[in-house]
Design an enzyme around this catalytic site. Structure first.
Site, mmCIF file in Angstrom:
data_model
loop_
_atom_site.group_PDB
_atom_site.id
_atom_site.type_symbol
_atom_site.label_atom_id
_atom_site.label_comp_id
_atom_site.label_asym_id
_atom_site.label_seq_id
_atom_site.Cartn_x
_atom_site.Cartn_y
_atom_site.Cartn_z
ATOM 1 N N ARG A 1 0.824 -1.219 0.000
ATOM 2 C CA ARG A 1 0.000 0.000 0.000
ATOM 3 C C ARG A 1 0.850 1.259 0.000
ATOM 4 O O ARG A 1 0.493 2.258 -0.632
ATOM 5 C CB ARG A 1 -0.954 -0.028 1.207
ATOM 6 C CG ARG A 1 -2.092 -1.055 1.038
ATOM 7 C CD ARG A 1 -2.743 -1.410 2.377
ATOM 8 N NE ARG A 1 -3.933 -2.245 2.243
ATOM 9 C CZ ARG A 1 -3.914 -3.562 2.000
ATOM 10 N NH1 ARG A 1 -2.749 -4.187 1.873
ATOM 11 N NH2 ARG A 1 -5.045 -4.242 1.903
ATOM 12 N N GLY B 1 -1.817 -11.590 -5.153
ATOM 13 C CA GLY B 1 -3.245 -11.285 -5.169
ATOM 14 C C GLY B 1 -3.520 -9.866 -4.711
ATOM 15 O O GLY B 1 -4.419 -9.191 -5.220
ATOM 16 N N ARG C 1 -6.924 -17.681 -9.445
ATOM 17 C CA ARG C 1 -7.521 -17.106 -8.239
ATOM 18 C C ARG C 1 -8.707 -16.217 -8.585
ATOM 19 O O ARG C 1 -8.701 -15.538 -9.614
ATOM 20 C CB ARG C 1 -6.457 -16.346 -7.438
ATOM 21 C CG ARG C 1 -5.412 -17.309 -6.883
ATOM 22 C CD ARG C 1 -4.311 -16.627 -6.126
ATOM 23 N NE ARG C 1 -4.771 -16.050 -4.873
ATOM 24 C CZ ARG C 1 -3.988 -15.383 -4.036
ATOM 25 N NH1 ARG C 1 -2.712 -15.208 -4.336
ATOM 26 N NH2 ARG C 1 -4.457 -14.889 -2.913
ATOM 27 N N SER D 1 -13.078 -9.251 3.307
ATOM 28 C CA SER D 1 -11.822 -9.308 2.554
ATOM 29 C C SER D 1 -11.239 -7.914 2.430
ATOM 30 O O SER D 1 -11.852 -7.025 1.823
ATOM 31 C CB SER D 1 -12.071 -9.884 1.155
ATOM 32 O OG SER D 1 -10.964 -9.629 0.309
ATOM 33 N N GLN E 1 -8.781 -7.110 0.630
ATOM 34 C CA GLN E 1 -8.448 -6.846 -0.773
ATOM 35 C C GLN E 1 -9.664 -6.328 -1.539
ATOM 36 O O GLN E 1 -9.561 -5.384 -2.323
ATOM 37 C CB GLN E 1 -7.879 -8.099 -1.430
ATOM 38 C CG GLN E 1 -6.533 -8.505 -0.857
ATOM 39 C CD GLN E 1 -5.956 -9.749 -1.514
ATOM 40 O OE1 GLN E 1 -6.535 -10.311 -2.432
ATOM 41 N NE2 GLN E 1 -4.806 -10.191 -1.032
ATOM 42 N N ASP F 1 -4.121 -15.792 7.136
ATOM 43 C CA ASP F 1 -2.832 -16.246 6.593
ATOM 44 C C ASP F 1 -2.039 -17.094 7.589
ATOM 45 O O ASP F 1 -1.103 -17.793 7.201
ATOM 46 C CB ASP F 1 -1.982 -15.052 6.153
ATOM 47 C CG ASP F 1 -2.498 -14.438 4.859
ATOM 48 O OD1 ASP F 1 -3.138 -15.160 4.074
ATOM 49 O OD2 ASP F 1 -2.269 -13.237 4.635
ATOM 50 N N ARG G 1 3.490 -19.786 2.598
ATOM 51 C CA ARG G 1 3.032 -19.986 3.975
ATOM 52 C C ARG G 1 3.006 -21.469 4.353
ATOM 53 O O ARG G 1 3.226 -21.831 5.513
ATOM 54 C CB ARG G 1 1.668 -19.329 4.185
ATOM 55 C CG ARG G 1 1.708 -17.843 3.853
ATOM 56 C CD ARG G 1 0.808 -17.006 4.690
ATOM 57 N NE ARG G 1 0.855 -15.607 4.255
ATOM 58 C CZ ARG G 1 1.762 -14.722 4.627
ATOM 59 N NH1 ARG G 1 2.725 -15.081 5.469
ATOM 60 N NH2 ARG G 1 1.732 -13.482 4.182
#
Length: 429
Positions: free
Chosen positions: A24, A91, A119, A164, A166, A316, A389
């Site tokens: 960001r 993503g 995705r 979300s 995102q 996550d 991850r």
């Protein structure tokens, strides 16, 4: 990667900068007037994809050893890219940049690796189309590659079916270019880095928490953003692996410096406490993004239930929580985590497969997993499925289980934490 059992993990670490905040800072700095100075930026592949995309749109971004300098050109200063914007495996880049591109005066195309091409992008296409955007999935399957033709955008209120960050961020960023107040309501509050940082850059974003637990973020059309100095806190998602390693490995004491503990991201800490973890917060700061040093000591963990409103604050970290649960006494139940199926891999299936190979009693469910912990676990060959991850979670498992644990494609950790293995082994010396 081959991982062997360790004991007595001791030392002090500064984990990499927060991935969400690093992305960001580059994006908003590019849209701001003046220069944005970013320190402790995450030099992982995902965040470098964001830098690459904005460079292709005419933004001068300097990468020095100690800082990133983004020489912004204002909200309307981007120029048409002469080639496809390559988002790599990110993503966050794909979904956030789509909101920005929807309000530009040019056409652009976004594409990335095989994972990104599978995705779901309909979740951002739907609200953007409702604002009058022209966004097309070139293969007609609701995934990248995407073509976005910038247009004047209309204000809208979007009721998001999922919590979300995102999706919310994509809509708010498009809302900067809209003709009125744009808002997003989500079932529970997702991570709020976009709202905090946009206000810091000079936008007007308001958040309202409703009595039913849902949350609405609203943004006014934006006149201008202004360059800022951003100190990126340590990423709690990266810290999670060392929190788990310190709690599970006998004789351990680890100090993690300057970790972000934003309440929309700190679910990992809350679950650890519920499992009986010995974690002390030191030097806490609440200016801007909340941060603290975390002192982690070996603990006897027990099972817990992870569900409901806490899920967006630790989505996550669930692979790591599942590994912790495998070593903890008793049963852990993870629910309401359907989102795991559409991450870099289907994390429900992949975590279940890996832990079963190590000897865990685990059952996958439609929205999570049930883990009966406390059995001795052994080394195995784990497929990371190129998911960073998964690789890091099982690397921690490898330091605790008997025998050698092998991780296929273990170098995928470079997506978010290039020095991960180096840092993990440094604690065992």
């Amino acid at each position: 990667m081959e991982i062997k059992k360790q004991t007595n993990l001791r030392g002090e670490l500064t984990v990499p900068g927060d991935k969400s905040i690093s992305h960001r800072a580059v994006m908003f700095g590019s849209l701001a007037q003046g220069t944005t100075k970013i320190t402790h930026f995450l030099e992982g592949a995902d965040c470098l994809s964001t830098i690459s995309c904005f460079r292709k749109m005419g933004i001068d971004i300097e990468r020095n050893a100690s800082e990133i300098l983004v020489h912004g050109k204002g909200l309307h200063g981007l120029s048409a890219p002469s080639e496809t914007l390559d988002v790599g495996n990110s993503g966050t880049t794909t979904r956030l940049i789509s909101g920005i591109l929807a309000g530009q005066s040019f056409t652009s195309e976004l594409n990335g690796d095989a994972s990104i091409q599978s995705r779901p992008m309909k979740r951002i296409m739907t609200p953007l189309l409702s604002m009058g955007a022209d966004i097309v999935s070139l293969r007609g399957n609701g995934c990248a590659p995407l073509r976005i033709t910038g247009k004047p955008l209309h204000a809208a209120h979007y009721q998001s079916p999922v919590a979300s960050a995102q999706v919310k961020s994509c809509v708010l960023l498009a809302g900067m270019y809209a003709d009125g107040i744009t808002s997003v309501t989500e079932p529970v509050l997702s991570r709020n880095h976009t709202e905090l940082m946009l206000n810091g850059f000079g936008a007007n974003v308001q958040t309202e928490i409703h009595s039913d637990g849902s949350a609405t973020a609203s943004i006014l059309p934006c006149e201008e953003l202004y360059g800022q100095k951003i100190l990126v806190p340590g990423d709690i998602s990266s810290a999670a692996y060392f929190i788990a390693a310190g709690l599970l490995t006998p004789g351990s004491e680890i100090l993690l410096k300057n970790v972000g503990i934003n309440p929309t991201r700190d679910g990992m800490l809350r679950v650890c406490k519920a499992m009986g973890a010995d974690i002390t917060l030191l030097n806490a700061s609440t200016e801007g993004e909340p941060t603290a040093d975390l002192l982690i000591r070996t603990s006897s963990l027990h099972g817990t239930t992870v569900e409901g409103e806490i899920i967006p604050t630790l989505i996550d970290e669930i692979p790591m929580i599942a590994v912790m649960a495998a070593f903890a006494e008793g049963t852990t139940v993870i629910r309401d985590a359907q989102e795991l199926k559409v991450k870099e891999s289907d994390r429900i299936a992949v975590v279940t497969e890996g832990l079963k190979r190590m000897g865990t009693d685990i059952q996958p469910t439609d929205d999570g997993m049930i883990i009966h912990g406390g059995k001795p676990l052994h080394g195995a060959e784990i497929n990371s499925y190129l998911d960073h991850r998964i690789a890091m979670s099982f690397a921690v498992a490898g330091t605790i289980c008997d025998g050698t644990l092998t991780i296929k494609d273990g170098d995928c950790v470079k997506i978010s934490y290039p020095e991960f293995y180096e840092d993990l082994y440094s604690l065992g010396k």
